[in-house]
Design an enzyme around this catalytic site. Structure first.
Site, PDB file in Angstrom:
ATOM      1  N   HIS A 230       0.760  -0.815   0.100  1.00  0.00           N
ATOM      2  CA  HIS A 230       0.091  -0.066   0.141  1.00  0.00           C
ATOM      3  C   HIS A 230       1.135   1.430   0.233  1.00  0.00           C
ATOM      4  CE1 HIS A 230      -2.868   3.375   1.664  1.00  0.00           C
ATOM      5  NE2 HIS A 230      -2.523   3.378   1.674  1.00  0.00           N
TER       6      HIS A 230
ATOM      7  N   SER B 110      12.864   5.913 -13.396  1.00  0.00           N
ATOM      8  CA  SER B 110      11.483   6.518 -14.579  1.00  0.00           C
ATOM      9  C   SER B 110      11.846   8.399 -14.141  1.00  0.00           C
ATOM     10  CB  SER B 110      10.431   5.781 -14.378  1.00  0.00           C
ATOM     11  OG  SER B 110       9.193   6.828 -14.615  1.00  0.00           O
ATOM     12  N   SER B 111      11.376   8.143 -13.154  1.00  0.00           N
ATOM     13  CA  SER B 111      11.411   9.771 -11.861  1.00  0.00           C
ATOM     14  C   SER B 111      12.294  10.441 -12.188  1.00  0.00           C
ATOM     15  CB  SER B 111      10.804   9.950 -10.357  1.00  0.00           C
ATOM     16  OG  SER B 111      11.692   8.922 -10.143  1.00  0.00           O
TER      17      SER B 111
ATOM     18  N   HIS C 257      14.911  13.020  12.512  1.00  0.00           N
ATOM     19  CA  HIS C 257      13.568  13.436  12.987  1.00  0.00           C
ATOM     20  C   HIS C 257      12.864  12.133  13.003  1.00  0.00           C
ATOM     21  CE1 HIS C 257      11.374  16.042   9.741  1.00  0.00           C
ATOM     22  NE2 HIS C 257      11.323  14.327   9.614  1.00  0.00           N
ATOM     23  N   HIS C 258      12.864  10.986  11.979  1.00  0.00           N
ATOM     24  CA  HIS C 258      12.068   9.940  11.757  1.00  0.00           C
ATOM     25  C   HIS C 258      12.448   8.493  12.823  1.00  0.00           C
ATOM     26  CE1 HIS C 258       9.780  11.128   7.923  1.00  0.00           C
ATOM     27  NE2 HIS C 258      10.829  12.162   8.213  1.00  0.00           N
TER      28      HIS C 258
ATOM     29  N   LYS D 228       3.211  29.957   3.448  1.00  0.00           N
ATOM     30  CA  LYS D 228       2.752  29.903   2.345  1.00  0.00           C
ATOM     31  C   LYS D 228       1.101  29.459   2.434  1.00  0.00           C
ATOM     32  CE  LYS D 228       4.025  26.730  -0.531  1.00  0.00           C
ATOM     33  NZ  LYS D 228       4.653  27.341  -1.683  1.00  0.00           N
TER      34      LYS D 228
ATOM     35  N   SER E  81      -1.329  26.546  -5.584  1.00  0.00           N
ATOM     36  CA  SER E  81      -1.455  28.293  -6.300  1.00  0.00           C
ATOM     37  C   SER E  81      -1.914  28.759  -6.826  1.00  0.00           C
ATOM     38  CB  SER E  81       0.099  28.275  -5.978  1.00  0.00           C
ATOM     39  OG  SER E  81       0.095  27.640  -4.791  1.00  0.00           O
TER      40      SER E  81
ATOM     41  N   TYR F  60       8.505  16.300   0.293  1.00  0.00           N
ATOM     42  CA  TYR F  60       8.306  17.176  -0.286  1.00  0.00           C
ATOM     43  C   TYR F  60       8.209  17.548  -2.021  1.00  0.00           C
ATOM     44  CZ  TYR F  60       8.455  19.392   4.233  1.00  0.00           C
ATOM     45  OH  TYR F  60       8.279  19.756   5.534  1.00  0.00           O
TER      46      TYR F  60
ATOM     47  N   ARG G 255       1.691   1.054  15.238  1.00  0.00           N
ATOM     48  CA  ARG G 255       1.165   0.637  13.059  1.00  0.00           C
ATOM     49  C   ARG G 255       1.749  -0.051  13.445  1.00  0.00           C
ATOM     50  NH1 ARG G 255       5.213   4.555  10.402  1.00  0.00           N
ATOM     51  NH2 ARG G 255       4.310   3.848   8.412  1.00  0.00           N
TER      52      ARG G 255
ATOM     53  N   GLU H 291      11.631  12.841   0.213  1.00  0.00           N
ATOM     54  CA  GLU H 291      10.826  12.664  -1.091  1.00  0.00           C
ATOM     55  C   GLU H 291       9.011  13.460  -1.262  1.00  0.00           C
ATOM     56  OE1 GLU H 291      10.287  10.835  -3.593  1.00  0.00           O
ATOM     57  OE2 GLU H 291       8.114   9.853  -3.335  1.00  0.00           O
TER      58      GLU H 291
ATOM     59  N   THR I 295       6.545  26.641   5.860  1.00  0.00           N
ATOM     60  CA  THR I 295       5.141  26.323   5.273  1.00  0.00           C
ATOM     61  C   THR I 295       4.091  27.228   5.983  1.00  0.00           C
ATOM     62  OG1 THR I 295       6.495  24.455   6.034  1.00  0.00           O
ATOM     63  CG2 THR I 295       4.361  25.066   5.796  1.00  0.00           C
TER      64      THR I 295
ATOM     65  N   HIS J 121      12.756  12.181   3.427  1.00  0.00           N
ATOM     66  CA  HIS J 121      11.882  13.380   4.478  1.00  0.00           C
ATOM     67  C   HIS J 121      12.402  14.339   2.469  1.00  0.00           C
ATOM     68  CE1 HIS J 121      10.110  15.897   6.794  1.00  0.00           C
ATOM     69  NE2 HIS J 121      10.309  16.487   6.187  1.00  0.00           N
TER      70      HIS J 121
ATOM     71  N   TRP K 139       7.037   0.036   3.891  1.00  0.00           N
ATOM     72  CA  TRP K 139       7.516   0.651   2.414  1.00  0.00           C
ATOM     73  C   TRP K 139       9.104   1.180   2.847  1.00  0.00           C
ATOM     74  CZ3 TRP K 139       8.825   5.765   0.997  1.00  0.00           C
ATOM     75  CH2 TRP K 139       9.076   6.624   2.342  1.00  0.00           C
TER      76      TRP K 139
ATOM     77  N   ASP L 113       5.887  21.242 -26.993  1.00  0.00           N
ATOM     78  CA  ASP L 113       6.057  20.233 -26.290  1.00  0.00           C
ATOM     79  C   ASP L 113       7.176  19.730 -25.036  1.00  0.00           C
ATOM     80  OD1 ASP L 113       6.014  17.187 -25.407  1.00  0.00           O
ATOM     81  OD2 ASP L 113       5.589  16.834 -27.627  1.00  0.00           O
TER      82      ASP L 113
END
Lengths: 528, 43, 364
Positions: free
Chosen positions: A80, A172-173, A305-306, A334, A271, A260, A453, A258, A331, A256, A145, A109
């Site tokens: 998931h 790919s990315s 911090h993770h 924004k 926006s 963002y 979890r 990722e 943040t 981290h 994950w 293009d």
């Protein structure tokens, strides 16, 4: 800039030599076709990942084991996560980028049309690897994950398939991002300076740099797991002189940013939408650009911090806490800018605007729970509990997904040439927001009360909230089919959309007809 | 592959390729630095 | 479904906040969390008060015309600077709490906690009770988990051997693991520390009241991750002394003579117990395993083959698979018992008896 000599003459030479049927999609190099394929692919993956989420919630509906055994349960949580992050949300925003960036900057293009095709067609094999890993002996990866070793070393071949899938998705990315950066830097129409670009292009420019910087790190980390598994290395094996915590540092150095990579394009979409329906220009455009850049830079220096509970030195915990708290400032800027854009506007509430307001409201809530989690001492209590699950679903679902819906409803008229069914769109929004909160708000309480979890079964005091959450999840899942209905209806027909169906919308994409013709801006527009 | 690729002048094409090579080099160098840091650390 | 939800709500002793803390540090964390939630709540209400004001007043249908302003340096600087001060205000108490949390010096009792798939091992290393050592397993019966029996009040949060500590004493907990990463977490005591194989980390707590406090493993550690609870019983000092006394006597009585020679009927029942506690989660009580990840032992080539091979597997584990090393976890007698049991159970009938001395030799 980007002058195309005799553009119009060339264009007609090729107008009719396209293959038709399936080969059109396999061989296409058109940014609009590829954008559509990305969007359909991500929606399909969203359904697959969503079904896995429903298996998880069905198992957690009541205490005891009912639906799946614990091993299958762990495979579900793992896939998931991987599918939603790499298969659904990231490709969705790449789809938006493909469709909209050339239209927004007045390019004909993407810079590398053939590479664009390849970036997309790498995705289906990766998706097949991930989903068929459920069927191989031993089942899919069941380590979450995040793929923490040494647990990952114990897995069967499903783990190797997940690692290869991550490799492919990473390539790919990276290719997609190189394409986006090059397009934005080199292909803008004359007069379109960087600081005149729509904010969506800015957010993608920043995101694409993040992808290029951290995807190779993830590729390295999972490769090290692969060699630990099969070639006798001991990067993460203490018995061989390695360190399991090293993996976590590497993973979150990717992980981290990722977060963002997912959130920043979402900021970009919102926006675009909020000013359009406020009929007022975006407040603080320049500060938005600077705030987004600071968020991106800060995202590189907060990864641990993770990992507050791994036992790092107290100085490390303090540093990562302070650095994390800093992110609240850009943040906040924004959020304030978006609210100020609405302030004294002339607001209407079509579906894109509703999803944007939903985004603003709930993403901020997720930001606040993030601020609570940044406090090391509090995080030690909440780490790996449902509080964290609630937090990141507020950011990923109410943040990224709602923003993607806002963008989809906003640009559907441009893509299809028809207006979508506003009633159904609004229904989709209200169902989504009610069931989303029903699913995830109560999970804050579960985490506070002490539910870890990634467990398939739980103690009795968690039963009530889990039941509410599961009912909400099924409601949320079913509501998403409303979107499928809206999208299909809109493609097949509906009221004709004008070139600019939203009276407050700004930007080059609204100067071309709806639906956007196959080829646009072959002669670049000139921006004054 | 489809021949219908958008027309682009050679100057722009060269510039695009140069930008892309820089970016690809950045990605590859991140990966290589990674291998040097961890791959050579006596594993 | 609706009805059961409603009855659930009525029955509810729903908890909306952290568990009632039982340590001074826990109170600090509790207060810090509460303060953060309130401050964030106030800001949230203020910001979205403004937004919803705008939503209701500045709507086109109410005839509101859009203004054209799109920047204001003063406002933008203001809402960058003000949050900085709010954050500084939050950082101060947060820093003090972390410094207190990480001070593990001068403990009264030091206990090593070892995470295994899927149980906890406790060794009292220093202070009153030194030398006590035991393993703590989930004691919820399988039928409750499989919904074949009604669930007890402490479903999934009950163990066979609780960790017992005296009230008011500083307990230092060293964590490590035997296989994968686990995390030792007791919410009411405000401790959570990852247990990492090959490394030792530490944390501490000083319980301020007696009682039983329950927690769970907090780091995904495989199949039975949800089934390795932690129960800490905090008792008065007298009760603790009595418990230490009793535990030591029981350990002495249970100590095995490593040179004793056993007969099959004596060793197999002992092996069955060891098997149930250490092996059955993967290889299953019926010996059929859960292939392909967890191979069957019934009819297994290894179990029916030469003894030395099987002893080696148990001592060293199988690197790269879930099969862990039991070298440090089971005594010679326990290993001999469990190997004897597997070689003479289900359809396996070698008739062989492995003696503790065989294990001792293999260890050397």
């Amino acid at each position: 800039m980007a002058a195309i000599p005799g553009g119009a003459d060339h264009a007609h030479d090729h107008a009719h030599d396209q293959p038709s049927g399936i080969m059109r999609w396999v061989t296409t190099t058109n940014h609009k076709d590829i954008g559509s394929m990305y969007l359909w692919f991500s929606f399909a993956m969203f359904i697959v990942g969503g079904i896995m989420a429903l298996v998880i919630r069905a198992e957690l509906f009541e205490p005891g084991l009912q639906v799946v055994d614990p091993d299958r349960f762990n495979q579900m949580t793992t896939l998931h996560g991987l599918i939603m992050v790499f298969g659904a949300i990231m490709p969705a925003f790449v789809g938006f980028a493909n469709w909209m960036i050339p239209l927004m900057i007045g390019a004909s293009d993407m810079a590398f049309a053939r590479m664009n095709n390849w970036s997309f067609w790498l995705l289906p094999p990766a998706a097949i690897l991930l989903s068929t890993s459920l069927l191989v002996p031993g089942g899919a990866a069941a380590s979450g994950w995040t793929l923490y070793p040494p647990l990952t070393v114990q897995m069967g071949m499903g783990m190797d398939m997940a690692i290869f899938a991550v490799h492919i998705l990473g390539i790919s990315s990276i290719m997609g991002s190189i394409n986006i950066v090059t397009t934005i830097l080199n292909m803008r129409a004359p007069g379109m300076t960087l600081m005149k670009m729509p904010l969506f292009c800015w957010t993608w420019l920043i995101t694409a740099y993040l992808v290029i910087a951290v995807m190779p790190v993830l590729a390295g980390a999972v490769t090290m797991i692969l060699t630990d598994r099969h070639f006798g290395t001991s990067f993460f094996n203490a018995a061989g002189g390695g360190d399991p915590v090293l993996y976590q540092h590497i993973f979150w150095f990717f992980g981290h940013p990722e977060v963002y990579i997912i959130a920043i394009p979402a900021f970009g979409v919102v926006s675009q939408v909020i000013p359009a329906f406020s009929r007022k220009p975006l407040f603080g455009y320049a500060s938005m650009v600077y705030a987004t850049s600071s968020i991106a830079i800060l995202s590189f220096i907060v990864w641990a911090h993770h990992m507050y509970t791994v036992g790092m030195p107290v100085a490390g915990q303090l540093y990562f806490m302070f650095a994390t708290m800093l992110i609240a400032i850009p943040t906040g800027v924004k959020v304030f800018n978006w609210v100020a854009t609405m302030w004294r506007g002339s607001l209407t509430f079509e579906t894109p605007m509703l999803f944007s307001i939903g985004f603003l409201f709930l993403f901020t809530l997720g930001g606040f729970s993030g601020l609570v989690l940044s406090m090391t001492a509090v995080d030690v209590q909440l780490h790996d509990t449902y509080y964290v699950v609630a937090h990141f679903h507020y950011v990923m679902v109410a943040g990224a997904l709602f923003s993607a819906y806002a963008g989809a409803y906003y640009w559907l008229p441009k893509w299809t040439g028809h207006m979508y069914d506003e009633k159904l769109g609004k229904l989709h929004f209200w169902l989504s927001i009610v069931f989303f909160n029903m699913t995830f708000f109560v999970q804050h309480f579960l985490g506070l009360a002490g539910m870890p979890r990634r467990i398939p079964d739980y103690a009795l005091q968690f039963a009530e909230f889990n039941k509410i959450s599961s009912i909400g999840a099924f409601g949320f899942g079913i509501s998403q089919l409303v979107f499928l209905v809206v999208a299909l209806k809109c493609i097949r027909g509906g009221a004709k959309a004008s070139a600019k169906p939203w009276d407050g919308a700004e930007g080059l994409e609204w100067t071309v007809p709806s639906p956007a013709p196959h080829h646009t801006f072959e002669t670049p527009p000139v921006i004054k | 592959m489809n021949s219908r690729v958008t027309v682009m002048d050679d100057d722009l094409r060269r510039r695009n390729v140069r930008t892309a090579l820089w970016l690809a080099a950045a990605a590859v160098s991140v990966f290589v630095m990674f291998l040097l840091r961890y791959g050579m650390s006596g594993q | 479904m609706g009805l059961s939800l409603l009855s659930g709500l009525v029955r509810a002793e729903m908890k909306f906040n952290l568990q009632e803390p039982a340590t001074e540090l826990g109170h600090k964390v509790y207060d810090l969390h509460l303060m953060m939630t309130i401050v964030c709540g106030v800001i949230f209400v203020a910001v979205f008060g403004v937004m919803f004001w705008s939503v209701f007043v500045h709507r086109k249908s109410a005839g509101h015309k859009a203004a054209t302003f799109h920047e204001s340096t003063t406002v933008e600087i203001l809402w960058t600077i003000v949050p900085v001060f709010i954050l500084l205000g939050m950082a101060w108490p947060a820093t003090k709490t972390i410094l207190a949390m990480r001070d593990t010096s001068n403990p009264d009792i030091t206990i090593k906690v070892t995470g295994y798939q899927w149980k906890w091992g406790y060794d009292y290393l220093k202070g009153a009770g030194e030398g006590i050592s035991f393993v703590s397993n989930l004691s919820t019966p399988q039928p409750q988990i499989r919904n074949e029996a009604s669930k007890g009040g402490e479903y999934l949060l009950e163990v066979d051997n609780e960790l017992v500590v005296p009230v008011g004493k500083k307990i230092r907990v060293l964590t490590t693991a035997g296989d994968v990463i686990h995390a030792w977490w007791v919410p009411a005591l405000a401790v959570k520390q990852d247990a990492i194989p090959g490394f030792i980390r530490d944390t501490w707590f000083r319980a301020e009241r007696t009682g039983t406090f329950r927690g769970q493993c907090a780091e995904l550690c495989g199949k039975e991750h949800g089934y390795m609870p932690i129960v800490v019983k905090v008792v008065s000092e007298e009760d603790y002394a009595a418990w230490v006394d009793g535990k030591k006597k029981a350990m002495a009585a249970a100590a095995d003579d490593p040179n004793k020679v056993y007969a099959l009927p004596e060793l197999a029942p002992r092996g069955e117990k060891v098997f149930a506690a250490n092996c059955a989660a993967c290889h299953q009580a019926n010996g059929k395993g859960l292939p392909p990840a967890f191979p069957p032992l019934d009819g297994s080539k290894v179990v029916l083959g030469p003894q030395d091979e099987q002893i080696k597997v148990l001592l060293n584990g199988r690197p790269g698979t879930a099969m862990a090393s039991f070298k440090g976890r089971l005594s010679d007698t326990e290993l001999a018992a469990v190997i004897t049991y597997t070689r003479n159970s289900w359809s396996n009938a070698t008739g062989e008896v492995i003696q503790p001395s065989d294990i001792k030799m293999a260890r050397e």
